[in-house]
Design a protein around this motif. Structure first.
Motif, PDB file in Angstrom:
ATOM      1  N   ALA A  54       0.927  -1.310  -0.186  1.00  0.00           N
ATOM      2  CA  ALA A  54      -0.034  -0.198   0.110  1.00  0.00           C
ATOM      3  C   ALA A  54       0.946   1.240  -0.145  1.00  0.00           C
ATOM      4  CB  ALA A  54      -0.937  -0.108   1.089  1.00  0.00           C
ATOM      5  N   THR A 108      -5.195   1.935  -3.256  1.00  0.00           N
ATOM      6  CA  THR A 108      -4.315   1.986  -2.256  1.00  0.00           C
ATOM      7  C   THR A 108      -4.704   1.771  -0.783  1.00  0.00           C
ATOM      8  OG1 THR A 108      -2.585   3.385  -3.343  1.00  0.00           O
ATOM      9  CG2 THR A 108      -2.251   3.602  -1.038  1.00  0.00           C
ATOM     10  N   LEU A 109      -5.863   2.531  -0.467  1.00  0.00           N
ATOM     11  CA  LEU A 109      -6.636   2.287   0.770  1.00  0.00           C
ATOM     12  C   LEU A 109      -7.278   0.962   1.027  1.00  0.00           C
ATOM     13  CD1 LEU A 109      -8.692   5.576   0.764  1.00  0.00           C
ATOM     14  CD2 LEU A 109      -6.444   4.939   2.010  1.00  0.00           C
ATOM     15  N   LEU A 156      -5.885   5.806  -5.595  1.00  0.00           N
ATOM     16  CA  LEU A 156      -6.034   6.142  -4.016  1.00  0.00           C
ATOM     17  C   LEU A 156      -6.946   4.980  -3.614  1.00  0.00           C
ATOM     18  CD1 LEU A 156      -5.946   7.702  -1.495  1.00  0.00           C
ATOM     19  CD2 LEU A 156      -7.512   9.154  -2.207  1.00  0.00           C
ATOM     20  N   GLN A 157      -8.027   4.540  -4.437  1.00  0.00           N
ATOM     21  CA  GLN A 157      -9.154   3.605  -4.042  1.00  0.00           C
ATOM     22  C   GLN A 157      -8.198   2.364  -3.702  1.00  0.00           C
ATOM     23  OE1 GLN A 157     -12.525   1.451  -6.523  1.00  0.00           O
ATOM     24  NE2 GLN A 157     -10.522   1.347  -7.033  1.00  0.00           N
TER      25      GLN A 157
END
Length: 435
Positions: free
Chosen positions: A91, A192-193, A189-190
């Motif tokens: 991540a 990664t989170l 970002l989606q």
């Protein structure tokens, strides 16, 4: 024979959920972006197909280096700890990706992901799944793992497509460079989170391996000698190589939809995202059928279907009169590829590979089996760049047809050997592995 890592329905469910969720998220950043959003990724990063394939070579090389020692690591340390560390560090790479590095930075990042997603994670995942399946449910265990991973992938891909459509506006063709970059950044970002969240789930839901189980796997050199002497392990490695080449092949379907079928970049991403839902049906169904009729038998049947479909796609263009045939064969190849992913590691049980050397066996099989990460990208990229339009994809489909034929022959050999040794029934625990 080891028992499953947890007892009771709820704990087993949570353990499988953690394996499924983490097993897909660990590869979402390096794989999902070029698979589902290839046209946008190429445009925003300023890459050609060959450039992206070359960057992925760094992932393939470091992954290949990590598979075997990672398998040994999985026999020595708790899967829970290895998986949590792996997901958290992967991540962290997503945060760097959002800065849009150049080719050198992208190559470094893919090399980093090769270490975090393979060396620390892969062997632990397969060992934990094999233990979850026990003696008689290997097909179900690996089918649920890969089918569930397919569902997770499709759900996050669908969400990513929605975010991409929103970011690009009502007409993606009119979006400028800054708009495309912003839309893709939200998608990154989606993932990664979600990868970070999977690490938390792994820590909470996967129990630590028992000290006794880990101790049995710490006789490293005898385990290596045992595994290297097993013909079944080497044949399984060939099968995984051929099956994974097909899986890498469908990464180019979004490009095919965009370049040949005439879809815009959002529709092409949506097409491949929706096809991902087939993975749940194909992998789980194949696993259940494999437990009933034989894993190796269903493996060679799947390879035969793939070889036939890619041979047909090699001969067809995308003219209106054959478009229905093209789509039909694309869908069948999705089913075939996903079915194989739910089958090939279940061969470890059918061929009686000892549980105490699972990590080493998985490391050796993966060392050879996932080499397509190194060669498929550069080959496909150069075919598509040097033969624009449908011709490049036809040459690529011909290559995939040949590889699937090799897989068919190898799986048929394993099936015949398993029948001779009467190892198709997992309950015959006194039978030894094929050597």
């Amino acid at each position: 024979m080891p028992t499953t890592p947890t007892s009771g329905f709820s704990s087993r469910f949570l353990a499988m959920f953690a394996l499924v969720f983490g097993g897909e998220m660990i590869f979402s950043l390096p794989y999902h972006l070029p698979r589902y959003y290839r046209p946008t990724v190429l445009d925003v990063f300023g890459l050609s197909n060959a450039d992206l394939g070359d960057a992925f070579v760094f992932y393939g090389v470091f992954a290949m280096i990590g598979y075997f020692p990672g398998g040994i690591l999985a026999d020595h340390f708790s899967a829970r700890r290895l998986m949590t560390i792996s997901l958290a560090t992967t991540a962290a790479g997503g945060v760097y990706l959002m800065s849009y590095p150049g080719f050198a930075g992208l190559a470094f990042l893919y090399a980093f992901w090769g270490v975090t997603s393979v060396f620390l994670y892969w062997g632990a995942l397969i060992r934990a799944t094999r233990s979850w399946g026990g003696e008689v449910s290997q097909g179900r265990g690996f089918g649920l793992l890969d089918g569930g991973r397919g569902l997770v992938a499709a759900c996050f891909a669908s969400l990513g497509v929605m975010l991409l459509r929103t970011g690009l506006g009502s007409d993606p063709a009119l979006a400028d460079e800054a708009t495309r970059a912003g839309a893709l950044q939200i998608v990154i970002l989606q993932y990664t989170l979600a990868t970070l969240a999977a690490g938390i789930v792994a820590w909470v839901c996967i129990p630590d391996s028992s000290p006794d189980e880990l101790e049995r796997g710490r006789n490293t050199w005898p385990a290596i000698r045992t595994v290297f002497g097993m013909r079944a392990v080497w044949l399984t490695a060939v099968i995984v190589t051929c099956a994974y080449s097909g899986y890498k092949g469908i990464d180019y379907y979004s490009g095919y939809a965009y370049d040949v079928l005439g879809m815009n970049e959002a529709d092409a991403a949506g097409f491949t995202a929706n096809a991902g839902y087939l993975r749940l049906v194909a992998a789980v169904g194949a696993g259940l059928l494999g437990d009933r009729f034989g894993i190796a038998r269903l493996t060679w049947i799947s390879f035969g279907a793939l070889a036939g479909c890619w041979a047909i796609l090699d001969l067809l263009d995308a003219s209106p009169e054959v478009l229905a045939i093209v789509y039909t064969n694309l869908v069948i190849t999705y089913f075939g590829v996903y079915a194989l992913r739910g089958l090939y590691f279940a061969l470890l049980e059918q061929t009686r590979v000892p549980h105490t050397v699972t990590g080493v066996a998985v490391g050796l099989i993966s060392l050879m089996g996932y080499t397509p990460d190194i060669f498929i990208g550069p080959i496909a990229g150069r075919l598509l760049d040097n033969f624009p339009g449908v011709a490049g994809y036809q040459y690529f489909f011909l290559l995939l047809c040949g590889i699937s034929t090799v897989g068919l022959i190898t799986a048929a050999a394993v099936s015949r050997a398993a029948a001779r040794l009467d190892v198709t029934s997992p309950s015959r625990s006194k039978l030894s592995a094929m050597k």
